[in-house]
Design an enzyme around this catalytic site. Structure first.
Site, mmCIF file in Angstrom:
data_model
loop_
_atom_site.group_PDB
_atom_site.id
_atom_site.type_symbol
_atom_site.label_atom_id
_atom_site.label_comp_id
_atom_site.label_asym_id
_atom_site.label_seq_id
_atom_site.Cartn_x
_atom_site.Cartn_y
_atom_site.Cartn_z
ATOM 1 N N PHE A 11 0.676 -1.009 0.316
ATOM 2 C CA PHE A 11 0.242 0.287 0.429
ATOM 3 C C PHE A 11 0.712 1.562 0.081
ATOM 4 O O PHE A 11 1.183 1.967 -0.763
ATOM 5 C CB PHE A 11 -0.831 -0.215 1.708
ATOM 6 C CG PHE A 11 -1.397 1.299 1.653
ATOM 7 C CD1 PHE A 11 -2.294 2.159 0.282
ATOM 8 C CD2 PHE A 11 -1.644 1.804 3.091
ATOM 9 C CE1 PHE A 11 -2.094 3.615 0.993
ATOM 10 C CE2 PHE A 11 -2.419 2.784 3.607
ATOM 11 C CZ PHE A 11 -3.023 3.969 2.051
ATOM 12 N N ASN A 32 8.377 -9.465 -1.898
ATOM 13 C CA ASN A 32 7.880 -10.868 -2.205
ATOM 14 C C ASN A 32 6.561 -10.891 -2.303
ATOM 15 O O ASN A 32 5.929 -12.325 -2.415
ATOM 16 C CB ASN A 32 8.530 -12.026 -0.575
ATOM 17 C CG ASN A 32 7.849 -11.220 0.989
ATOM 18 O OD1 ASN A 32 6.814 -10.429 0.412
ATOM 19 N ND2 ASN A 32 7.562 -12.291 1.481
ATOM 20 N N GLY A 36 2.324 -8.120 -0.843
ATOM 21 C CA GLY A 36 1.299 -6.656 -2.196
ATOM 22 C C GLY A 36 1.299 -7.617 -3.372
ATOM 23 O O GLY A 36 0.724 -8.534 -3.290
ATOM 24 N N ALA A 78 7.066 -4.663 5.615
ATOM 25 C CA ALA A 78 7.154 -4.951 7.326
ATOM 26 C C ALA A 78 5.662 -5.782 7.086
ATOM 27 O O ALA A 78 5.474 -6.100 6.273
ATOM 28 C CB ALA A 78 6.282 -4.426 8.050
ATOM 29 N N TYR A 145 3.841 -6.710 17.462
ATOM 30 C CA TYR A 145 4.424 -5.482 15.773
ATOM 31 C C TYR A 145 5.409 -4.447 16.576
ATOM 32 O O TYR A 145 6.116 -3.846 16.117
ATOM 33 C CB TYR A 145 2.854 -5.123 15.303
ATOM 34 C CG TYR A 145 2.891 -4.109 14.592
ATOM 35 C CD1 TYR A 145 3.243 -4.284 13.412
ATOM 36 C CD2 TYR A 145 2.370 -2.683 15.061
ATOM 37 C CE1 TYR A 145 3.537 -3.680 12.159
ATOM 38 C CE2 TYR A 145 2.910 -2.033 14.009
ATOM 39 C CZ TYR A 145 3.176 -2.307 12.537
ATOM 40 O OH TYR A 145 3.584 -0.999 12.054
ATOM 41 N N ASN A 174 -2.558 6.508 11.123
ATOM 42 C CA ASN A 174 -2.941 5.811 10.950
ATOM 43 C C ASN A 174 -2.786 5.830 9.197
ATOM 44 O O ASN A 174 -2.957 6.941 8.865
ATOM 45 C CB ASN A 174 -3.906 5.751 10.697
ATOM 46 C CG ASN A 174 -4.168 4.543 12.120
ATOM 47 O OD1 ASN A 174 -4.024 3.716 12.156
ATOM 48 N ND2 ASN A 174 -4.953 4.287 13.739
ATOM 49 N N ILE A 201 -18.221 -3.524 15.041
ATOM 50 C CA ILE A 201 -17.570 -2.915 15.654
ATOM 51 C C ILE A 201 -16.011 -3.441 16.577
ATOM 52 O O ILE A 201 -16.678 -3.878 17.506
ATOM 53 C CB ILE A 201 -17.824 -1.593 16.005
ATOM 54 C CG1 ILE A 201 -19.121 -1.053 14.646
ATOM 55 C CG2 ILE A 201 -17.302 -0.390 16.279
ATOM 56 C CD1 ILE A 201 -19.188 0.739 14.517
#
Ligand code: NAD
Length: 313
Positions: A11, A32, A36, A78, A145, A174, A201
């Site tokens: 992205f 890789n 993506g 990542a 993470y 974000n 949500i």
């Protein structure tokens, strides 16, 4: 410049690639395709200043070969899935820490002395100063993470000091926009596409965070890279306000033209284990260098919802 872009088919990476190719730099994407997509970069394939290498950062021999002759590395690759760390404890260590170590080693061996790294607000954990500045501490990430990105930052800083490498580290809020394949807006659109009558949500909907549109993000990355004043720089990148998850749901529902959607909250102040419920970064540092975002959080979310709805509906 000759630029290696790891994660250049993802992205954020693919938008950076668009800009670098357009500016006439020689760009080699190293990806890789784990998350993506070829379709994000295929419009460059025929160009003479573009090359795509499908390979893994954990494949050290290939990396060492492909990095030869590069001026700078934009290290975007990542595994960005924060939730995953609670189920698979190894993935962020391998994909974010070991992969970064391999890259730094390949740079050291080949005399490539400049790196741009995309880090994250999650390195701050649940900060008690909001907006959170770059010099906030101690840094106590609450997700694997966040821990992996902080460890990667630490390796970059220590390689910079030990081996004379220049580094720009960006801690992102974000980031949202066309081609995003994860995150709350994407998630809501997918759920509503399946069932337009109700929306699950995660959490209680009060999680409140800052969102930045991808065009602003790419601008900030290139601005900070070109206007850095020190060999090692850390910049927060985000918008100057925040928005809660319930409001994001309202925007997505409105943009999809739906009415009467029933919200079902899973409850609790976090969406998932490791979720930081309140996040707003201080961007005073990069503003003092001369950059500021064009869109606030609400505009960024709305623009993204509009694009993704067109893309997926
Ligand atoms: P993404 O998943 O779209 O992009 C990651 C890319 O890296 C993908 O193209 C993937 O195929 C590639 N990749 C992953 N592991 C690889 C490996 N071992 N070898 C080669 N390629 C590999 O994610 P994104 O949202 O574009 O995130 C890009 C960067 O920005 C990441 O470093 C992420 O941690 C950081 N970041 C993103 C956000 C956000 O809101 N999107 C926020 C903070 C930080």
């Amino acid at each position: 410049m000759k630029v290696l872009v790891t994660g250049g088919a993802g992205f954020i990476g693919s938008h950076i690639v668009d800009k670098l190719v357009q500016e006439g730099h020689t760009v080699k994407v190293y990806d890789n395709l784990s998350s993506g997509k070829m379709e994000f970069i295929e419009h460059h394939i025929e160009k003479t200043n573009f090359e795509f290498i499908r390979a893994n950062l954990l494949d050290f021999e290939t990396l060492k070969k492909e990095i030869t002759g590069m001026d700078v590395v934009f290290h975007i690759a990542a595994n960005p899935d924060v939730k995953l760390g609670a189920k698979d404890t190894k993935v962020h260590l391998e994909q974010n820490v070991l992969a970064t170590y391999n890259l730094l080693e390949a740079m050291r061996i080949n005399d490539v002395n400049d790196i741009v790294f995309t880090s994250t607000s999650t390195v701050y954990g649940e900060a008690n100063i909001i907006p959170t500045p770059e010099d906030y501490g101690p840094l106590i990430p609450i997700s694997l993470y966040g821990a992996s990105k902080l460890a990667a930052e630490a390796f970059i800083m220590s390689y910079a000091h030990t081996f004379g490498i220049r580094a720009v580290v960006y801690r992102f809020a974000n980031i949202v926009g066309p081609r995003s394949t994860h995150g709350v807006i994407y998630d809501f659109i997918m759920k509503l596409k399946k069932d337009p009558t109700k929306l699950e949500i995660l959490g209680d909907g009060t999680q409140t965070k800052s969102y930045l549109y991808i065009d602003d993000c790419v601008d900030a990355i290139l601005f900070g890279f070109r206007h850095r004043k020190n060999d090692v720089e850390i910049f927060n990148i985000g918008s100057e306000d925040w928005i809660n998850v319930r409001k994001i749901a309202d925007i997505v529902v409105e943009e999809m033209g739906l009415t009467g959607v029933k919200y079902q909250f899973t409850g609790g102040k976090r969406g998932w284990k490791g979720d930081v419920p309140k996040m707003l970064l201080s961007i005073e540092k990069i503003k003092s260098y001369g950059w500021k975002p064009r869109h606030n959080s609400e505009e960024s979310v709305r623009l993204t919802a509009r694009h993704l709805i067109r893309e997926f509906m």
